[in-house]
Design a protein around this motif. Structure first.
Motif: not given
Length: 190
Positions: A28, A30-32, A51, A54-55, A57-58, A61, A63
């Protein structure tokens, strides 16, 4: 740029693009997520919020459609007058939507402040957050109004948390309507 009240956050999304080998994920993207304060360098609070962002959005998405790539979401705080995390969540969702990334659902952030007398305030100011017995922020999905993320500061009973959640889910309808209106305005100009 999203700004409820006097809180304003500017979001920029870069990618999907080539990922550094050390950050590359084979299955997948990688989201930063980078959260930049208005002044100074990011601290522990910003890292914690990064954090959570990010969680969230993940979770939405897709990915897996972009394996071995990197997506960077940069959020710059322009002004903070309260409800910053929910503003960041809304800016992040608008950036993902504007970039055309494939998502399972949209999401929004809603902050509730539980006053000492038990009343619930939506979108509290910084002063109202300080005076509140508890401040709760929820990330709510547009599909079925499911909770993607919840964070609290202070203490409240289970019943009060459920009341805050129900209030936030009702308020989410207004935010999703704002998203629809914004997208309609943006793409009707073309």
């Amino acid at each position: 740029s999203v700004s409820p009240g006097d809180t304003s956050v500017l979001a920029g999304l870069y990618g999907p693009g080539e990922a550094k080998v050390s950050k590359e994920l084979p299955d997948r993207a990688a989201l930063e997520v980078l959260l930049r304060p208005k002044v100074g360098l990011p601290g522990v609070l910003e890292r914690s919020r990064e954090q959570l962002l990010r969680q969230t959005c993940e979770a939405v998405i897709l990915g897996v459609l972009h394996p071995r790539t990197a997506i960077s979401l940069v959020l710059q705080v322009l002004s903070d007058a309260g409800s910053l995390l929910s503003c960041c969540l809304n800016a992040a969702c608008m950036a993902l939507l504007d970039a055309g990334l494939p998502l399972t659902t949209l999401f929004c952030g809603v902050t509730c402040a539980l006053q000492p007398d038990g009343t619930i305030l939506l979108d509290p100011t910084a002063r109202q957050e300080q005076e509140a017995r508890a401040t709760l922020t929820f990330a709510i999905a547009s599909r079925e109004r499911k909770v993607l993320m919840a964070t609290t500061k202070g203490s409240c009973s289970v019943e009060e948390m459920q009341q805050c959640l129900a209030t936030a889910q009702r308020a989410a309808d207004t935010i999703f309507q704002f998203y629809r209106d914004s997208v309609r305005r943006r793409y009707s100009k073309s």
